[in-house]
Design an enzyme around this catalytic site. Structure first.
Site, mmCIF file in Angstrom:
data_model
loop_
_atom_site.group_PDB
_atom_site.id
_atom_site.type_symbol
_atom_site.label_atom_id
_atom_site.label_comp_id
_atom_site.label_asym_id
_atom_site.label_seq_id
_atom_site.Cartn_x
_atom_site.Cartn_y
_atom_site.Cartn_z
ATOM 1 N N SER A 25 5.530 -87.744 -46.921
ATOM 2 C CA SER A 25 5.107 -87.900 -45.757
ATOM 3 C C SER A 25 6.528 -88.151 -44.482
ATOM 4 O O SER A 25 6.036 -87.871 -43.416
ATOM 5 C CB SER A 25 4.112 -89.759 -45.675
ATOM 6 O OG SER A 25 4.994 -90.502 -46.501
ATOM 7 N N LYS A 73 7.007 -90.107 -58.303
ATOM 8 C CA LYS A 73 5.826 -89.854 -58.149
ATOM 9 C C LYS A 73 5.053 -88.356 -57.976
ATOM 10 O O LYS A 73 6.282 -87.813 -57.363
ATOM 11 C CB LYS A 73 5.185 -90.688 -56.916
ATOM 12 C CG LYS A 73 4.250 -90.265 -56.554
ATOM 13 C CD LYS A 73 3.426 -91.265 -55.391
ATOM 14 C CE LYS A 73 3.823 -90.888 -54.048
ATOM 15 N NZ LYS A 73 3.032 -90.030 -53.584
ATOM 16 N N GLU A 106 1.684 -85.728 -57.991
ATOM 17 C CA GLU A 106 0.075 -85.853 -57.503
ATOM 18 C C GLU A 106 -1.182 -85.312 -58.260
ATOM 19 O O GLU A 106 0.090 -83.871 -58.318
ATOM 20 C CB GLU A 106 -0.404 -85.786 -56.190
ATOM 21 C CG GLU A 106 0.739 -86.251 -55.044
ATOM 22 C CD GLU A 106 0.420 -85.564 -53.223
ATOM 23 O OE1 GLU A 106 -0.997 -84.718 -53.270
ATOM 24 O OE2 GLU A 106 1.182 -86.167 -52.548
ATOM 25 N N GLU A 109 -4.924 -93.518 -54.025
ATOM 26 C CA GLU A 109 -5.271 -93.129 -52.515
ATOM 27 C C GLU A 109 -7.342 -93.319 -51.710
ATOM 28 O O GLU A 109 -7.689 -91.708 -52.619
ATOM 29 C CB GLU A 109 -3.630 -92.403 -51.918
ATOM 30 C CG GLU A 109 -4.091 -91.975 -50.409
ATOM 31 C CD GLU A 109 -3.567 -91.349 -49.617
ATOM 32 O OE1 GLU A 109 -2.296 -90.553 -50.729
ATOM 33 O OE2 GLU A 109 -2.953 -91.017 -48.609
HETATM 34 O O1 KIV Z 1 4.061 -89.907 -49.408
HETATM 35 C C1 KIV Z 1 3.316 -90.647 -49.417
HETATM 36 O O2 KIV Z 1 4.571 -91.561 -48.673
HETATM 37 C C2 KIV Z 1 2.246 -90.956 -50.408
HETATM 38 C C3 KIV Z 1 1.740 -91.917 -49.886
HETATM 39 C C4 KIV Z 1 0.677 -91.273 -48.843
HETATM 40 C C5 KIV Z 1 0.410 -92.183 -50.740
HETATM 41 O O3 KIV Z 1 2.067 -90.229 -50.872
#
Ligand code: KIV
Length: 284
Positions: free
Chosen positions: A46, A114, A116, A184
């Site tokens: 993000s 992390k 997705e 999310e």
């Molecule tokens: O990139 C990010 O901040 C995220 C959140 C929206 C969960 O993956």
């Protein structure tokens, strides 16, 4: 305070203590969050929207992620840091996923990565990264990197079938070896069902109050990012307004010569040095 580990997070879950999770993208913010006692920091992709001004997270590169993770690590040396894997940094192959996850750990000292999704390909990537010795957090539900496939930036799992699909995906991700999952943008009932069935810490952003931990994008919760505010965000401050007013006041004071004030914001020089300086200037 010592940096928390996965054992600490498991103990917090056992004791029913909530895990506090926020995003950060830079040194100063990370420093404040560590001082505030945040348990876990996500350097999310993000950052593409919040710090780099893109419309989506798609253009974010591994180099962007490494640079920002490094800054956050310098600001928060004693906080557990999650490094986000950007779009197309893990989709192509297990080798690509391991190499890029390794960069976040080796070059930026992230504690885990992390990624997705909850399908079989993602399960394979999670397994590969985990087997390479790197902790992985899964991310299911409203997954911005899969925006096209999930029909845009909208809550997921709002039908019974959609909710069941997310419960299944959470199991797939857990069985693949993720140490934790972020959910999310799902109804609270779905967040609760997944949390009750999980054997690992479940973090939520817009997933209700039942998850083991809560995440917010820091720029949303302090009122810095106002392009778009999701329903689940609570604003704890209006820093954007405070900063804009400070910039306006500064502009006004510069234009009216109120800033800088002589003596208050200027360096002094001894009288005799000024005299000699003026004499030298005259002679020059
Ligand atoms: O990139 C990010 O901040 C995220 C959140 C929206 C969960 O993956």
């Amino acid at each position: 305070m010592a940096k928390k580990t996965i054992n600490d997070f498991a103990q917090m879950v056992d004791k029913g203590e909530k895990i506090v999770y926020l995003t950060a993208y830079d040194y100063l913010t990370a420093k404040m969050q560590e001082k505030a006692g945040v348990d876990m920091i996500l350097v999310g992709d993000s950052l593409g929207m919040v710090s780099l001004g893109y419309d989506t997270t798609f253009p974010v590169t591994m180099d962007d992620m490494v640079r920002h993770c490094q800054a956050v690590r310098r600001g928060a040396p004693n906080t557990f840091i999650v490094g986000d894997m950007p779009y197309m940094s893990y989709q192509t192959s297990n080798e690509q996923a391991i190499a890029n996850a390794g960069r976040l750990v080796k070059e930026a000292q992230a504690d885990c990565v992390k990624l997705e999704g909850g399908g079989p390909m993602i399960a394979e990537r999670i397994k590969a990264i985990q087997q390479a010795g790197i902790l992985v957090m899964g991310h299911i539900g409203l997954t911005p990197q899969l925006m096209g496939q999930i029909g845009g930036y909208r809550a997921q799992g709002r039908s019974a079938a959609g909710a069941m699909k997310l419960v299944d995906q959470a199991k797939v991700v857990e069985n693949a070896g993720a140490f934790s999952i972020l959910i999310e943008g799902v109804p609270a009932a779905v967040g609760k069902a997944i949390t009750e069935r999980a054997g690992i810490p479940i973090m939520g952003i817009g997933a209700g109050s039942y998850t083991h931990g809560q995440l917010l994008i820091y720029a949303d919760m302090v009122g810095l990012y106002d392009n778009f505010t999701p329903k689940f965000v609570k604003k704890y401050a209006n820093v954007g307004e405070v900063l804009t007013n400070a910039f306006k006041q500064y502009a006004d004071e510069v234009r009216t010569a109120q800033f800088p004030e002589d003596g208050e914001h200027t360096y002094n020089m001894k009288e005799e040095e000024i005299k000699e300086f003026l004499t030298l200037l005259d002679k020059a």
